[in-house]
Scaffold this motif. Structure first.
Motif, short mmCIF file in Angstrom:
data_model
loop_
_atom_site.label_atom_id
_atom_site.label_comp_id
_atom_site.label_asym_id
_atom_site.label_seq_id
_atom_site.Cartn_x
_atom_site.Cartn_y
_atom_site.Cartn_z
N ALA A 148 23.79 27.35 21.47
CA ALA A 148 22.43 27.80 21.73
C ALA A 148 22.24 29.27 21.40
O ALA A 148 21.13 29.71 21.04
CB ALA A 148 22.06 27.53 23.19
N GLY A 149 23.31 30.05 21.48
CA GLY A 149 23.21 31.47 21.20
C GLY A 149 23.53 31.87 19.78
O GLY A 149 23.52 33.06 19.45
N ALA A 150 23.80 30.90 18.91
CA ALA A 150 24.30 31.22 17.58
C ALA A 150 23.21 31.57 16.57
O ALA A 150 23.51 32.02 15.46
CB ALA A 150 25.13 30.04 17.05
N GLY A 151 21.94 31.35 16.90
CA GLY A 151 20.87 31.73 15.99
C GLY A 151 20.77 30.88 14.74
O GLY A 151 20.59 31.41 13.63
N VAL A 152 20.91 29.56 14.91
CA VAL A 152 20.81 28.65 13.77
C VAL A 152 19.50 27.87 13.85
O VAL A 152 18.87 27.79 14.91
CB VAL A 152 22.00 27.67 13.73
CG1 VAL A 152 23.30 28.44 13.46
CG2 VAL A 152 22.11 26.88 15.03
N ALA A 153 19.12 27.30 12.71
CA ALA A 153 17.80 26.66 12.63
C ALA A 153 17.70 25.41 13.49
O ALA A 153 16.64 25.13 14.08
CB ALA A 153 17.48 26.33 11.17
N GLN A 154 18.77 24.62 13.55
CA GLN A 154 18.74 23.37 14.30
C GLN A 154 20.02 23.20 15.10
O GLN A 154 21.11 23.57 14.64
CB GLN A 154 18.56 22.17 13.36
CG GLN A 154 17.27 22.19 12.56
CD GLN A 154 16.03 22.02 13.41
OE1 GLN A 154 16.08 21.47 14.51
NE2 GLN A 154 14.89 22.49 12.90
N ARG A 155 19.87 22.60 16.28
CA ARG A 155 21.02 22.31 17.15
C ARG A 155 20.96 20.83 17.50
O ARG A 155 19.95 20.34 18.02
CB ARG A 155 20.96 23.16 18.42
CG ARG A 155 20.96 24.65 18.16
CD ARG A 155 20.94 25.44 19.46
NE ARG A 155 19.70 25.27 20.20
CZ ARG A 155 18.63 26.06 20.10
NH1 ARG A 155 18.64 27.06 19.23
NH2 ARG A 155 17.56 25.85 20.83
N VAL A 156 22.06 20.13 17.25
CA VAL A 156 22.10 18.68 17.41
C VAL A 156 23.33 18.31 18.22
O VAL A 156 24.41 18.89 18.03
CB VAL A 156 22.13 17.96 16.04
CG1 VAL A 156 22.13 16.45 16.22
CG2 VAL A 156 20.96 18.40 15.17
N VAL A 157 23.19 17.33 19.10
CA VAL A 157 24.34 16.74 19.78
C VAL A 157 24.35 15.25 19.49
O VAL A 157 23.35 14.56 19.75
CB VAL A 157 24.30 16.97 21.30
CG1 VAL A 157 25.43 16.21 21.99
CG2 VAL A 157 24.41 18.46 21.62
N ALA A 158 25.45 14.76 18.95
CA ALA A 158 25.67 13.32 18.80
C ALA A 158 26.49 12.88 20.01
O ALA A 158 27.65 13.25 20.15
CB ALA A 158 26.39 13.00 17.50
N MET A 159 25.87 12.12 20.89
CA MET A 159 26.46 11.82 22.20
C MET A 159 26.81 10.34 22.32
O MET A 159 26.09 9.48 21.80
CB MET A 159 25.45 12.20 23.29
CG MET A 159 25.90 11.91 24.72
SD MET A 159 27.30 12.92 25.26
CE MET A 159 26.47 14.51 25.47
N THR A 160 27.91 10.09 23.01
CA THR A 160 28.24 8.73 23.40
C THR A 160 28.59 8.76 24.88
O THR A 160 29.10 9.75 25.40
CB THR A 160 29.41 8.16 22.57
OG1 THR A 160 29.60 6.79 22.91
CG2 THR A 160 30.70 8.90 22.82
N GLY A 161 28.30 7.66 25.58
CA GLY A 161 28.60 7.57 26.99
C GLY A 161 27.38 7.76 27.87
O GLY A 161 26.32 8.19 27.39
N ASP A 162 27.53 7.46 29.13
CA ASP A 162 26.43 7.43 30.09
C ASP A 162 26.40 8.73 30.89
O ASP A 162 27.22 8.94 31.79
CB ASP A 162 26.62 6.23 31.03
CG ASP A 162 25.51 6.07 32.03
OD1 ASP A 162 24.55 6.87 32.01
OD2 ASP A 162 25.59 5.13 32.86
N LEU A 163 25.44 9.59 30.58
CA LEU A 163 25.33 10.85 31.32
C LEU A 163 24.97 10.63 32.78
O LEU A 163 25.24 11.48 33.62
CB LEU A 163 24.30 11.76 30.65
CG LEU A 163 24.76 12.49 29.39
CD1 LEU A 163 23.61 13.26 28.77
CD2 LEU A 163 25.92 13.43 29.70
#
Length: 224
Positions: A48-63
């Motif tokens: 979140a602090g890296a200053g990039v255009a897009q941030r994506v999480v590919a998630m598996t499992g039940d939060l």
């Protein structure tokens, strides 16, 4: 000004018995999930602090069943979240790159959730190096012979690593070889230690700042 890169985190929900199974065999399911949750939250903060255009999480499992599930869900509000898809980890990894590139059309810089010592600055520097040349990939090896970060310019470059076996002492070398065979330039990034086993926890925690959740989680059980 943001860097024209999508940073992709490939993650498992830290559910006891589901996440960090190698670590869990040594420290127990709940303890492993506690450490995994802390590591994931530190990683999300760095991205979140890296200053990039897009941030994506590919998630598996039940939060909903995960350790620190509400905190992780709140942190994911800063990210585009996509489900992992595929029958094995190699397939899910490549598909996550493909889905991210299809959504945003940007080079993809991908990390896992096992290097809580990673900083926003290191990610920003890595993203900058990835975009310097059109056919460049970046690869940071892990001390155990795998890799902790991979940057590719497009989905075709990611496809080149589909046959590479994961969780092997040769994974890093074979990943580099596959990218080179596909005609890419491969630039080396710093080598880091990732957390797979109990012996990794203390050395990695020592590299984390005092604000790190992973560091605090480690200290909770050592009296430090």
């Amino acid at each position: 000004m943001s860097l024209d890169v999508a940073v992709l985190v490939v993650a498992k929900a830290p559910v006891p018995g589901f996440a960090k199974t190698r670590l869990a065999r040594e420290v127990g399911d709940v303890r492993a999930a506690d450490l995994a949750a802390a590591s994931l939250l530190d990683t999300l903060d760095a991205v979140a602090g890296a200053g990039v255009a897009q941030r994506v999480v590919a998630m598996t499992g039940d939060l909903g069943r995960a350790v620190q599930g509400p905190d992780i869900t709140a942190a994911l509000g800063r990210f585009t979240v996509v489900p992992q898809r595929g029958d094995d980890f190699a397939e899910r990894l490549v598909n996550a790159h493909t889905d991210t590139f299809a959504a945003f059309g940007l080079p993809v810089l991908q990390i896992g959730m096992d290097t809580p010592q990673v900083t926003a600055g290191l990610l920003a520097d890595s993203a900058g190096l990835l975009t310097e040349r059109p056919n460049r990939c970046v690869l940071g090896l892990a001390e155990d012979g795998g890799w902790w970060i991979l940057g590719v310019p497009d989905a075709d470059a990611a496809e080149a690593i589909r046959p590479v076996p994961t969780s092997s002492p040769d994974t890093g070398r074979l990943t580099r070889d596959a990218l080179l065979a596909a005609g890419a330039e491969v630039l080396s990034l710093p080598t880091l230690r990732d957390v797979d086993y109990a012996t990794d926890v203390a050395p990695v925690a020592a590299l984390c700042p005092e604000s790190s959740r992973f560091r605090r989680e480690y200290l909770l059980t050592t009296g430090g």
